[in-house]
Design a protein around this motif. Structure first.
Motif, PDB file in Angstrom:
ATOM      1  N   ARG A 363      31.379  69.144  65.180  1.00  0.00           N
ATOM      2  CA  ARG A 363      30.997  68.869  66.569  1.00  0.00           C
ATOM      3  C   ARG A 363      29.756  69.662  66.990  1.00  0.00           C
ATOM      4  O   ARG A 363      28.825  69.131  67.597  1.00  0.00           O
ATOM      5  CB  ARG A 363      32.193  69.219  67.489  1.00  0.00           C
ATOM      6  CG  ARG A 363      31.937  69.069  68.956  1.00  0.00           C
ATOM      7  CD  ARG A 363      33.155  69.414  69.801  1.00  0.00           C
ATOM      8  NE  ARG A 363      33.963  70.540  69.313  1.00  0.00           N
ATOM      9  CZ  ARG A 363      33.624  71.826  69.430  1.00  0.00           C
ATOM     10  NH1 ARG A 363      32.514  72.180  70.032  1.00  0.00           N
ATOM     11  NH2 ARG A 363      34.411  72.777  68.955  1.00  0.00           N
ATOM     12  N   GLU A 364      29.736  70.959  66.635  1.00  0.00           N
ATOM     13  CA  GLU A 364      28.624  71.818  67.072  1.00  0.00           C
ATOM     14  C   GLU A 364      27.279  71.288  66.582  1.00  0.00           C
ATOM     15  O   GLU A 364      26.250  71.459  67.233  1.00  0.00           O
ATOM     16  CB  GLU A 364      28.799  73.246  66.529  1.00  0.00           C
ATOM     17  CG  GLU A 364      29.954  74.023  67.114  1.00  0.00           C
ATOM     18  CD  GLU A 364      31.287  73.733  66.433  1.00  0.00           C
ATOM     19  OE1 GLU A 364      31.399  72.730  65.703  1.00  0.00           O
ATOM     20  OE2 GLU A 364      32.231  74.514  66.650  1.00  0.00           O
ATOM     21  N   GLU A 365      27.273  70.683  65.373  1.00  0.00           N
ATOM     22  CA  GLU A 365      26.010  70.283  64.745  1.00  0.00           C
ATOM     23  C   GLU A 365      25.641  68.827  65.045  1.00  0.00           C
ATOM     24  O   GLU A 365      24.612  68.350  64.590  1.00  0.00           O
ATOM     25  CB  GLU A 365      26.117  70.472  63.234  1.00  0.00           C
ATOM     26  CG  GLU A 365      26.425  71.908  62.856  1.00  0.00           C
ATOM     27  CD  GLU A 365      26.557  72.077  61.361  1.00  0.00           C
ATOM     28  OE1 GLU A 365      25.548  72.390  60.735  1.00  0.00           O
ATOM     29  OE2 GLU A 365      27.671  71.874  60.840  1.00  0.00           O
ATOM     30  N   THR A 366      26.522  68.149  65.772  1.00  0.00           N
ATOM     31  CA  THR A 366      26.268  66.732  66.064  1.00  0.00           C
ATOM     32  C   THR A 366      26.331  66.507  67.580  1.00  0.00           C
ATOM     33  O   THR A 366      25.308  66.573  68.257  1.00  0.00           O
ATOM     34  CB  THR A 366      27.286  65.848  65.314  1.00  0.00           C
ATOM     35  OG1 THR A 366      28.614  66.264  65.667  1.00  0.00           O
ATOM     36  CG2 THR A 366      27.116  65.956  63.814  1.00  0.00           C
ATOM     37  N   VAL A 367      27.544  66.340  68.085  1.00  0.00           N
ATOM     38  CA  VAL A 367      27.725  66.038  69.514  1.00  0.00           C
ATOM     39  C   VAL A 367      27.060  67.106  70.391  1.00  0.00           C
ATOM     40  O   VAL A 367      26.319  66.784  71.334  1.00  0.00           O
ATOM     41  CB  VAL A 367      29.238  65.939  69.831  1.00  0.00           C
ATOM     42  CG1 VAL A 367      29.463  65.709  71.314  1.00  0.00           C
ATOM     43  CG2 VAL A 367      29.878  64.826  69.010  1.00  0.00           C
ATOM     44  N   ASP A 368      27.289  68.382  70.098  1.00  0.00           N
ATOM     45  CA  ASP A 368      26.730  69.450  70.941  1.00  0.00           C
ATOM     46  C   ASP A 368      25.205  69.471  70.892  1.00  0.00           C
ATOM     47  O   ASP A 368      24.550  69.758  71.901  1.00  0.00           O
ATOM     48  CB  ASP A 368      27.266  70.831  70.509  1.00  0.00           C
ATOM     49  CG  ASP A 368      28.753  70.980  70.819  1.00  0.00           C
ATOM     50  OD1 ASP A 368      29.326  70.044  71.409  1.00  0.00           O
ATOM     51  OD2 ASP A 368      29.342  72.023  70.454  1.00  0.00           O
ATOM     52  N   VAL A 369      24.625  69.194  69.724  1.00  0.00           N
ATOM     53  CA  VAL A 369      23.151  69.200  69.609  1.00  0.00           C
ATOM     54  C   VAL A 369      22.554  68.071  70.442  1.00  0.00           C
ATOM     55  O   VAL A 369      21.480  68.202  71.024  1.00  0.00           O
ATOM     56  CB  VAL A 369      22.719  69.079  68.122  1.00  0.00           C
ATOM     57  CG1 VAL A 369      21.208  68.955  68.000  1.00  0.00           C
ATOM     58  CG2 VAL A 369      23.205  70.276  67.321  1.00  0.00           C
ATOM     59  N   MET A 370      23.255  66.951  70.518  1.00  0.00           N
ATOM     60  CA  MET A 370      22.739  65.781  71.253  1.00  0.00           C
ATOM     61  C   MET A 370      22.926  65.899  72.755  1.00  0.00           C
ATOM     62  O   MET A 370      22.351  65.115  73.513  1.00  0.00           O
ATOM     63  CB  MET A 370      23.465  64.504  70.787  1.00  0.00           C
ATOM     64  CG  MET A 370      23.087  64.048  69.404  1.00  0.00           C
ATOM     65  SD  MET A 370      21.307  63.786  69.316  1.00  0.00           S
ATOM     66  CE  MET A 370      20.891  64.863  67.975  1.00  0.00           C
ATOM     67  N   LYS A 374      18.149  62.056  75.301  1.00  0.00           N
ATOM     68  CA  LYS A 374      18.171  60.598  75.477  1.00  0.00           C
ATOM     69  C   LYS A 374      18.368  59.970  74.086  1.00  0.00           C
ATOM     70  O   LYS A 374      17.514  60.137  73.200  1.00  0.00           O
ATOM     71  CB  LYS A 374      16.811  60.179  76.068  1.00  0.00           C
ATOM     72  CG  LYS A 374      16.851  58.869  76.780  1.00  0.00           C
ATOM     73  CD  LYS A 374      15.645  58.796  77.720  1.00  0.00           C
ATOM     74  CE  LYS A 374      14.757  57.649  77.340  1.00  0.00           C
ATOM     75  NZ  LYS A 374      13.427  57.703  77.878  1.00  0.00           N
ATOM     76  N   THR A 375      19.486  59.298  73.900  1.00  0.00           N
ATOM     77  CA  THR A 375      19.760  58.739  72.565  1.00  0.00           C
ATOM     78  C   THR A 375      19.900  57.224  72.637  1.00  0.00           C
ATOM     79  O   THR A 375      20.081  56.647  73.708  1.00  0.00           O
ATOM     80  CB  THR A 375      21.057  59.325  71.978  1.00  0.00           C
ATOM     81  OG1 THR A 375      22.106  59.102  72.899  1.00  0.00           O
ATOM     82  CG2 THR A 375      20.940  60.793  71.676  1.00  0.00           C
ATOM     83  N   GLU A 376      19.833  56.609  71.465  1.00  0.00           N
ATOM     84  CA  GLU A 376      19.919  55.140  71.385  1.00  0.00           C
ATOM     85  C   GLU A 376      20.752  54.787  70.161  1.00  0.00           C
ATOM     86  O   GLU A 376      20.873  55.594  69.232  1.00  0.00           O
ATOM     87  CB  GLU A 376      18.496  54.592  71.213  1.00  0.00           C
ATOM     88  CG  GLU A 376      18.320  53.178  71.669  1.00  0.00           C
ATOM     89  CD  GLU A 376      16.864  52.746  71.577  1.00  0.00           C
ATOM     90  OE1 GLU A 376      16.325  52.683  70.466  1.00  0.00           O
ATOM     91  OE2 GLU A 376      16.257  52.511  72.642  1.00  0.00           O
TER      92      GLU A 376
END
Ligand SMILES: C[S@@+](CC[C@H](N)C(=O)[O-])C[C@H]1O[C@@H](n2cnc3c(N)ncnc32)[C@H](O)[C@@H]1O
Length: 415
Positions: A363-370, A374-376
């Motif tokens: 989670r820390e390296e994916t969801v938290d970084v994002m 602004k993502t797509e």
């Protein structure tokens, strides 16, 4: 040969990388002995918690007080007895002879003989946390996360997948050959490979070692996991010019150049960038390479696309580098998360679209970084059939046990 295995384990415990340490030490021993040493070293790294559970059961000393050579010799012996069916008397004799000093020898001899006489009852599925942590050798923090997120059945499948030798995939270099031709060449070299159903130009190795192949030396393929090949295909859908800002050893950069993109590749590490240049030369691709810290981009121009294959915990490749299981902690994940976000923040002004990729699903390296970016949705038009990904928001995650792939996450960030 056990002496070489013990030396490798001690070097890895001091911070070495299992593949690099093994490559170096295996070169010094006859080819016929290499599989034995590799199996013990990788087996001990994969099953460390399970082996330590048995040692702790019989040891009067706390495990963290045991000398590294003593505990690793014990782990090797138990791994051999549990997994390799070596005769028990031979394991005890050979293990004791690895150590100097009568105290060490007596201690190891005592533990092994007690284990062989009494055995150990490992925790069963009725205690899921203990079962995953000790019986299936998953770090406790990771076992908790898997149980929380997936439940026991899926966690068990993941544990088994990550405790097995990894599948090997090849990326066919379309500049030099085709999948059909390469399959024929490899078959004549004594290997068995098959096409991957969903990903073009990808072959799965069924039998044989591609590292010994002549076709590898002439650049007809690159050894690369299917999840990394997917990252290349996603990037290729995003533009025709790319800056790969964490590029070494050049796996994804060379893929993009093979497809026909104009590629600029940089990395903070000069030695690793040199490795990339060797790969580019072998594969016959032209790439503009330079040393740069992605936190301080040395650029004047803006790129239509930037690939950030960020430094990460590598928890998603724990079947290839099982030592990471015992090095990474939730605190380290937070540190990595900060570094990843720092890199992203620094490069955002220089790219229209940024493909952020990590070989981890934490989670820390994916969801938290994002968080807050602004993502797509990540495009997947290249896929020839449905790949069993799962999504959290716009982030795409591999399903390693289903896909037989590395654990990887992909996000598309807009500046
Ligand atoms: C996951 S690896 C990249 C793998 C590569 N993209 C490939 O496909 O072969 C991450 C790379 O990031 C590099 N790196 C770490 N910190 C960096 C930084 N601040 N700036 C640029 N590169 C960095 C490391 O040296 C490492 O080579």
């Amino acid at each position: 040969m056990r002496r070489v295995a013990l030396r490798a384990l001690l070097e890895i415990e001091r911070g070495g990388n299992s593949s690099q340490v093994l490559d170096r030490l295996l070169n010094r021993i006859p080819p016929g002995e290499r599989p034995f040493v590799t199996e013990i070293v990788m087996g001990v790294l994969r099953w460390r918690n399970r082996l330590d559970y048995a040692i702790a059961y019989f040891s009067k000393k706390r495990l963290d007080r045991l000398e590294p050579q003593v505990i690793n010799a014990l782990r090797m012996a138990l791994y051999e007895v549990q997994n390799m069916h070596t005769p028990e008397y031979a394991v005890v004799k050979e293990t004791v002879s690895l150590l100097r000093g009568s105290w060490r020898r007596a201690f190891v001899n005592g533990i092994l003989r007690n284990y062989l006489r009494e055995g150990v009852r490992y925790p069963g599925r009725d205690n899921p946390l203990m079962y995953l942590t000790y019986t299936l050798s998953v770090p406790e923090w990771k076992a908790l996360r898997w149980l929380d997120e997936y439940g026991l059945e899926k966690a068990e499948k993941l544990a088994h997948f990550y405790n097995s030798p990894p599948p090997i995939y090849l990326r066919v270099n379309r500049r030099k050959t085709s999948p059909e031709k390469l399959m024929g060449i490899l078959q004549r070299e004594g290997m068995v490979v098959e096409p991957c159903s969903c990903v073009p130009f990808c072959l799965k190795v069924i039998e044989g070692n591609p590292r010994n192949s002549r076709a590898l030396k002439t650049g007809m393929f690159y050894i690369q996991d299917i999840a990394s090949q997917i990252a290349g295909f996603i990037a290729a859908e995003l533009g025709t010019k790319v800056w790969d800002c964490c590029a070494a050893p050049g796996g994804k950069a060379s893929h993009l150049a093979e497809i026909g993109l104009k590629v600029f590749a940089s990395d903070i590490s000069l030695p690793r960038l040199r490795l990339s240049h060797d790969n580019f030369k072998r594969l016959g691709v032209k790439i503009y390479g330079f040393v740069a810290d992605a936190k301080k981009p040395p650029l004047k121009e803006r790129f239509p696309m930037i690939l950030v294959d960020a430094p990460c915990s590598s928890m998603g490749i724990a079947h290839r580098a099982p030592e990471v299981k015992w090095r990474i902690t939730p605190e380290k994940l937070k540190e990595l998360s900060r570094l990843q976000r720092e890199i992203l923040n620094a490069i955002l002004p220089y790219g229209e679209k940024i493909l952020y990729v990590v070989c981890t699903r934490e989670r820390e390296e994916t969801v938290d970084v994002m968080d807050g970016l602004k993502t797509e949705r990540v495009p997947l038009n290249f896929a020839q059939c449905e790949i069993p990904f799962f999504r959290k928001g716009e982030i795409l995650f591999t399903e390693p046990a289903l896909m037989k792939s590395d654990g990887m996450a992909y996000s598309l960030v807009l500046s």
